[in-house]
Design a protein around this motif. Structure first.
Motif, short mmCIF file in Angstrom:
data_model
loop_
_atom_site.label_atom_id
_atom_site.label_comp_id
_atom_site.label_asym_id
_atom_site.label_seq_id
_atom_site.Cartn_x
_atom_site.Cartn_y
_atom_site.Cartn_z
N ALA A 10 10.42 -5.74 -5.68
CA ALA A 10 10.49 -6.44 -4.39
C ALA A 10 9.23 -6.04 -3.58
N TYR A 11 9.34 -4.39 -3.60
CA TYR A 11 8.17 -3.77 -2.70
C TYR A 11 6.69 -4.22 -3.45
N ALA A 12 6.62 -4.32 -4.54
CA ALA A 12 5.36 -4.74 -5.26
C ALA A 12 4.85 -6.02 -4.62
N LEU A 18 0.90 -8.85 1.40
CA LEU A 18 0.47 -8.13 2.48
C LEU A 18 -1.07 -8.07 2.58
N ALA A 19 -1.26 -7.67 1.22
CA ALA A 19 -2.93 -7.49 0.78
C ALA A 19 -3.52 -8.91 1.15
N TRP A 20 -3.04 -9.99 0.34
CA TRP A 20 -3.52 -11.52 0.35
C TRP A 20 -3.73 -11.99 1.75
N ASP A 21 -2.54 -11.53 2.62
CA ASP A 21 -2.57 -12.10 3.99
C ASP A 21 -3.76 -11.27 4.69
#
Length: 57
Positions: A10-12, A18-21
């Protein structure tokens, strides 16, 4: 699947999203700026061309 694996996955997924955004909008802004600079350069080139010359065939 143990609870730890579930939480780790879930964290991954969260950090991937988050990185994509974070990355994608910056790439889109870079592309839009490049296109805008190209339009400005083309308009400058077309404005600097002499317009009082007669066309020849």
């Amino acid at each position: 699947m143990s609870y730890f694996k579930y939480v780790a996955m879930a964290y991954a997924v969260f950090f991937l999203v988050l990185a994509w955004d974070f990355i994608v909008p910056r790439l889109q802004i870079r592309q839009l700026l490049r296109e805008a600079r190209g339009r400005v350069a083309r308009s400058k080139r077309s404005n600097s061309a002499p317009t009082d010359e007669e066309l020849s065939r």
